[in-house]
Design a protein around this motif. Structure first.
Motif, PDB file in Angstrom:
ATOM      1  N   VAL A 138      45.197 -65.096 -44.276  1.00 55.94           N
ATOM      2  CA  VAL A 138      46.167 -64.219 -43.638  1.00 55.94           C
ATOM      3  C   VAL A 138      46.080 -64.436 -42.135  1.00 55.94           C
ATOM      4  O   VAL A 138      44.989 -64.422 -41.557  1.00 55.94           O
ATOM      5  N   SER A 139      47.219 -64.660 -41.504  1.00 55.31           N
ATOM      6  CA  SER A 139      47.249 -64.936 -40.068  1.00 55.31           C
ATOM      7  C   SER A 139      47.689 -63.693 -39.295  1.00 55.31           C
ATOM      8  O   SER A 139      48.718 -63.091 -39.609  1.00 55.31           O
ATOM      9  N   GLN A 166      61.825 -63.368 -41.776  1.00 57.66           N
ATOM     10  CA  GLN A 166      61.375 -64.685 -42.219  1.00 57.66           C
ATOM     11  C   GLN A 166      60.292 -65.207 -41.273  1.00 57.66           C
ATOM     12  O   GLN A 166      60.428 -65.143 -40.057  1.00 57.66           O
ATOM     13  N   HIS A 167      59.202 -65.728 -41.865  1.00 60.07           N
ATOM     14  CA  HIS A 167      58.099 -66.270 -41.059  1.00 60.07           C
ATOM     15  C   HIS A 167      58.541 -67.566 -40.405  1.00 60.07           C
ATOM     16  O   HIS A 167      58.878 -68.537 -41.086  1.00 60.07           O
ATOM     17  N   VAL A 168      58.580 -67.565 -39.079  1.00 58.50           N
ATOM     18  CA  VAL A 168      59.013 -68.748 -38.336  1.00 58.50           C
ATOM     19  C   VAL A 168      58.008 -69.875 -38.550  1.00 58.50           C
ATOM     20  O   VAL A 168      56.811 -69.720 -38.306  1.00 58.50           O
ATOM     21  N   GLY A 169      58.507 -71.002 -39.033  1.00 59.15           N
ATOM     22  CA  GLY A 169      57.637 -72.138 -39.310  1.00 59.15           C
ATOM     23  C   GLY A 169      57.050 -72.125 -40.699  1.00 59.15           C
ATOM     24  O   GLY A 169      56.394 -73.088 -41.099  1.00 59.15           O
ATOM     25  N   GLY A 170      57.270 -71.044 -41.464  1.00 58.57           N
ATOM     26  CA  GLY A 170      56.743 -70.958 -42.820  1.00 58.57           C
ATOM     27  C   GLY A 170      57.746 -71.447 -43.840  1.00 58.57           C
ATOM     28  O   GLY A 170      58.896 -71.754 -43.527  1.00 58.57           O
ATOM     29  N   VAL A 173      53.005 -55.977 -26.025  1.00 57.86           N
ATOM     30  CA  VAL A 173      52.206 -56.718 -26.993  1.00 57.86           C
ATOM     31  C   VAL A 173      52.677 -56.384 -28.404  1.00 57.86           C
ATOM     32  O   VAL A 173      52.937 -55.217 -28.720  1.00 57.86           O
ATOM     33  N   VAL A 174      52.784 -57.395 -29.251  1.00 61.51           N
ATOM     34  CA  VAL A 174      53.144 -57.198 -30.646  1.00 61.51           C
ATOM     35  C   VAL A 174      52.125 -57.910 -31.525  1.00 61.51           C
ATOM     36  O   VAL A 174      51.455 -58.847 -31.096  1.00 61.51           O
ATOM     37  N   THR A 175      51.993 -57.433 -32.753  1.00 58.44           N
ATOM     38  CA  THR A 175      51.104 -58.029 -33.747  1.00 58.44           C
ATOM     39  C   THR A 175      51.939 -58.587 -34.886  1.00 58.44           C
ATOM     40  O   THR A 175      52.747 -57.855 -35.464  1.00 58.44           O
ATOM     41  N   LYS A 176      51.754 -59.870 -35.200  1.00 60.32           N
ATOM     42  CA  LYS A 176      52.489 -60.516 -36.284  1.00 60.32           C
ATOM     43  C   LYS A 176      51.518 -60.846 -37.418  1.00 60.32           C
ATOM     44  O   LYS A 176      50.445 -61.402 -37.181  1.00 60.32           O
ATOM     45  N   ILE A 177      51.901 -60.495 -38.635  1.00 63.08           N
ATOM     46  CA  ILE A 177      51.059 -60.723 -39.810  1.00 63.08           C
ATOM     47  C   ILE A 177      51.835 -61.586 -40.798  1.00 63.08           C
ATOM     48  O   ILE A 177      52.966 -61.254 -41.160  1.00 63.08           O
ATOM     49  N   THR A 203      42.484 -64.909 -40.086  1.00 63.48           N
ATOM     50  CA  THR A 203      42.360 -65.581 -38.785  1.00 63.48           C
ATOM     51  C   THR A 203      43.134 -64.771 -37.746  1.00 63.48           C
ATOM     52  O   THR A 203      44.262 -64.340 -38.003  1.00 63.48           O
ATOM     53  N   VAL A 204      42.518 -64.556 -36.594  1.00 61.28           N
ATOM     54  CA  VAL A 204      43.139 -63.788 -35.514  1.00 61.28           C
ATOM     55  C   VAL A 204      43.349 -64.722 -34.321  1.00 61.28           C
ATOM     56  O   VAL A 204      42.404 -65.348 -33.836  1.00 61.28           O
ATOM     57  N   ASP A 205      44.596 -64.819 -33.885  1.00 60.25           N
ATOM     58  CA  ASP A 205      44.936 -65.660 -32.730  1.00 60.25           C
ATOM     59  C   ASP A 205      45.497 -64.757 -31.629  1.00 60.25           C
ATOM     60  O   ASP A 205      46.619 -64.268 -31.724  1.00 60.25           O
TER      61      ASP A 205
END
Length: 680
Positions: free
Chosen positions: A589-590, A634-638, A601-605, A670-672
């Motif tokens: 999970v990203s 939609q997950h960008v790049g997914g 600031v935003v958090t994307k999961i 993973t947290v980026d």
């Protein structure tokens, strides 16, 4: 087209003359009907005609084109509000990521915030205007309205085109749905609410039966859930559509009602249905079961000790009976809460979401649980109106939130109707006819008692297995098609050493083995490194290092992963056919933290679906826990269909806690943090 976020430049206000020209262009392109005086008020028209006949000798006053009729002025304002803004945009579209540019027109309907209402792109005279769903929700009948099953609509939200077999409700089809025309698409659950906009690639109006047909019927442009829908100047995400809209002409689609009768459509917005997520929906099962029960040939689904439930299932209840069942179920839920939990809240976590009300309070307490007892079969038709009814009965206190959602702030557990309530016998959970190992199924293959978040409380385990390459078969490992665990590969190596005593003779230590041609060539000679060169020069290697060398070399042992749910186990000697190892690294999970609009600031999961977590179900829970807005897109790049949750603020701790409640180990997250300044 707008799966990826477009680059929108600064907004600038439209001049009044440009706004009128834009509105008139839309009226002309979409053949918007302007009511005449006779259509508005026939008596006023007759009076005007009589007055004109009496004053024919007098010349008529000069007409002023800048003073439109009230009807035309009203339609112009509805299509293009007076405070309309415009801006240029660029985005990438299509499989080849072609650069597309155009103009977006932003406006606010009364009582609502500014949204993108129109999209214009193309080259010169070929450019055309496309309405967004926000415009369609305020202008019924603007475009032809097509329909498709709800699971198909979910696929359309990933950027897919509407294929011809996906059309329902005809023939006949809307007359305006011709090649190149702009059309809207709605699902069967909300047939009067357009959620997808596209252009016809074929002449839909002339189609006959579409079953068995091939090819795309409509090409997608915009839909509820894309980046255009999500855009707002305040960055608080998109606004959900209403439950129904009056004014959309449904008469050409007489087949829709029949289509809805044939589908087993429960309250899907409150369910986490793995089958629906994967694009498969069982059509007609509910109707088929209903027919067999009605004819007396089907097997009852209720328990043997509840014949009264089977009797109820043999006929379709009236609306009044379903209403009463829902009210009794709600009182039963309050009775249970008061009896089994401590004050002051009696185990209820306020505010209560509509999905929680239906899935955790109503459904488990219904006297009869089948396809006839759903919110759609009540007189209220949707959960919002049901909550409003409960408020009129002075049983709850509710509040409308932004986006049209209604939540319950308090419940009256001391009401006289709750105090004197007499509990009734509830049916036992139904047993599934097919084996289910997905999220939400327990060890006995029973459906969960509720239809809410089925991922809560699930137990997950990630296991790595290996498939051997031909270099190790058959000398070390017996088969290259079987998947083995690390301990099995270690056991194979131990047996190989035992069968070859020369490997341990004259070694410097019992922990070391001498190199033979097989180990030197097939193991160390596969993708050799500097460490392998040193080992070859020494002529021996430790047993642990040899096992590690085999497992870490993907040319020797190809890693695969398995996700085991709810105490599942994988036995390589007799593998379960439902468990198929997947190649590549184990899923994670990203969580990504980034800045939007300067300092926000935003958090994307993302990456939730593989673990059986529905983003559409988790997002409202995060919105409540984080006390901020949460949207799903939609997950960008997914991959198509993989969704992403966006939550306002740095919410990594809350997200990790909620994921832990759903069986996600911290090692799988993973947290980026992109908000930190990069070190030079």
């Amino acid at each position: 087209m707008f799966k990826k976020k477009p680059q929108i430049k600064n907004l600038s206000p439209l001049r009044s003359s440009d706004r009128r020209k834009l509105a008139d262009q839309i009226i002309a392109e979409y053949s918007v009907h302007i009511p005449t005086l006779e259509e508005i008020d026939s008596t006023a028209a007759a009076t005007a005609a009589e007055s004109q006949s009496q004053s024919q000798s007098q010349p008529p006053p000069p007409s002023n084109p800048n003073q439109p009729t009230p009807a035309l002025s009203s339609i112009r304002t509805s299509l293009v509000p007076e405070t309309c803004l415009s801006a240029r945009f660029t985005t990438h579209s299509g499989a080849s990521l072609t650069l597309v540019s155009g103009t977006v027109y932003v406006g606010a309907h009364p009582g609502q915030e500014e949204r993108i209402l129109w999209i214009q792109y193309g080259n010169g005279k070929e450019s055309r205007l496309y309405p967004t769903v926000y415009t369609l929700w305020h202008n019924p009948g603007l475009t032809p309205l097509l329909h498709s099953q709800d699971f198909v609509v979910e696929k359309l939200r990933t950027g897919a085109d509407l294929m011809t077999p996906g059309l329902v409700g005809g023939p006949p089809w809307p007359e305006g749905a011709k090649v190149g025309s702009v059309v809207a698409v709605a699902g069967l659950e909300r047939p009067s609410v357009p959620v997808w906009v596209g252009t016809c690639k074929i002449d839909v109006s002339s189609l006959g039966r579409v079953q068995g047909a091939k090819g795309a019927a409509v090409e997608g442009i915009h839909w509820e859930g894309d980046e255009i829908w999500s855009w707002s100047q305040f960055g608080n995400g998109g606004r959900a559509g209403p439950e129904s809209i009056e004014g959309w002409d449904m008469t050409p689609h007489a087949g829709i009602e029949a289509g809805m009768e044939g589908l087993d459509l429960e309250d899907n917005e409150e369910e986490d249905d793995d089958e629906g997520q994967n694009g498969g929906v069982a059509l007609g099962d509910g109707a088929a079961n209903g027919e067999s029960n009605a004819n007396g040939h089907g097997h009852g689904h209720g328990p043997a000790g509840a014949p009264e439930a089977e009797t109820e299932q043999e006929r379709e209840p009236t609306t009044a009976e379903v209403d009463d069942a829902f009210m009794q179920a709600f009182l039963y839920a309050l009775y249970d809460a008061k009896k089994n939990a401590d004050p002051p809240h009696h185990g209820l976590d306020y505010p209560i979401q509509p999905s929680f009300l239906i899935s955790n309070m109503i459904q488990p307490h219904l006297r009869v649980q089948n396809q006839h007892y759903t919110i759609k079969k009540t007189s209220w038709k949707n959960t919002k109106k049901f909550i409003k009814h409960l408020e009129k009965q002075v049983l709850v206190k509710s509040k409308d939130r932004n986006g049209g959602e209604t939540v319950i702030l308090d419940m009256d557990l001391d009401d006289e109707r709750v105090r004197i309530f007499t509990p009734y016998r509830l049916p036992k959970p139904k047993v599934q006819t097919s084996t289910s190992t997905g999220p939400g199924a327990d060890a006995n293959n029973q459906t969960p008692a509720s239809t809410g978040d089925t991922s809560l409380g699930q137990k997950l385990a990630l296991q790595t297995v290996y498939r051997a390459s031909g270099k190790l078969v058959p000398d070390l490992i017996p088969s290259k098609t079987t998947y083995y665990t690390a301990s099995q590969i270690s056991a194979f190596l131990k047996k190989y050493i035992e069968n070859n005593p020369s490997l341990t003779d004259k070694s410097s230590s019992p922990r070391f083995v001498k190199l033979d041609p097989f180990i030197a060539n097939n193991v160390l000679g596969s993708n050799p490194s500097a460490a392998d060169t040193r080992v070859l020069a020494a002529g021996e290697i430790s047993r642990d290092a040899l096992v590690k060398r085999i497992l870490e070399d993907s040319h020797l042992a190809i890693p695969h992963w398995l996700l085991l749910r709810n105490e599942q186990t994988y036995d390589p000697d007799s593998p379960d056919s439902s468990l198929k190892p997947k190649s590549g690294p184990a899923p994670q999970v990203s969580i990504v933290l980034e800045k939007r609009s300067g300092t926000k600031v935003v958090t994307k999961i993302s990456g939730l679906e593989v673990f059986g977590i529905n983003p559409q179900v988790l997002a409202p829970e995060l919105q409540k826990k984080c006390a901020g807005s949460a949207s799903v897109g939609q997950h960008v790049g997914g991959k198509p269909g993989m969704m992403e949750i966006l939550v306002q603020g740095d919410q990594r701790d809350v997200v990790e806690k909620e994921l832990s409640r759903r069986g996600i180990d911290k090692r799988w997250i993973t947290v980026d943090d992109k908000t930190k300044k990069k070190k030079k």
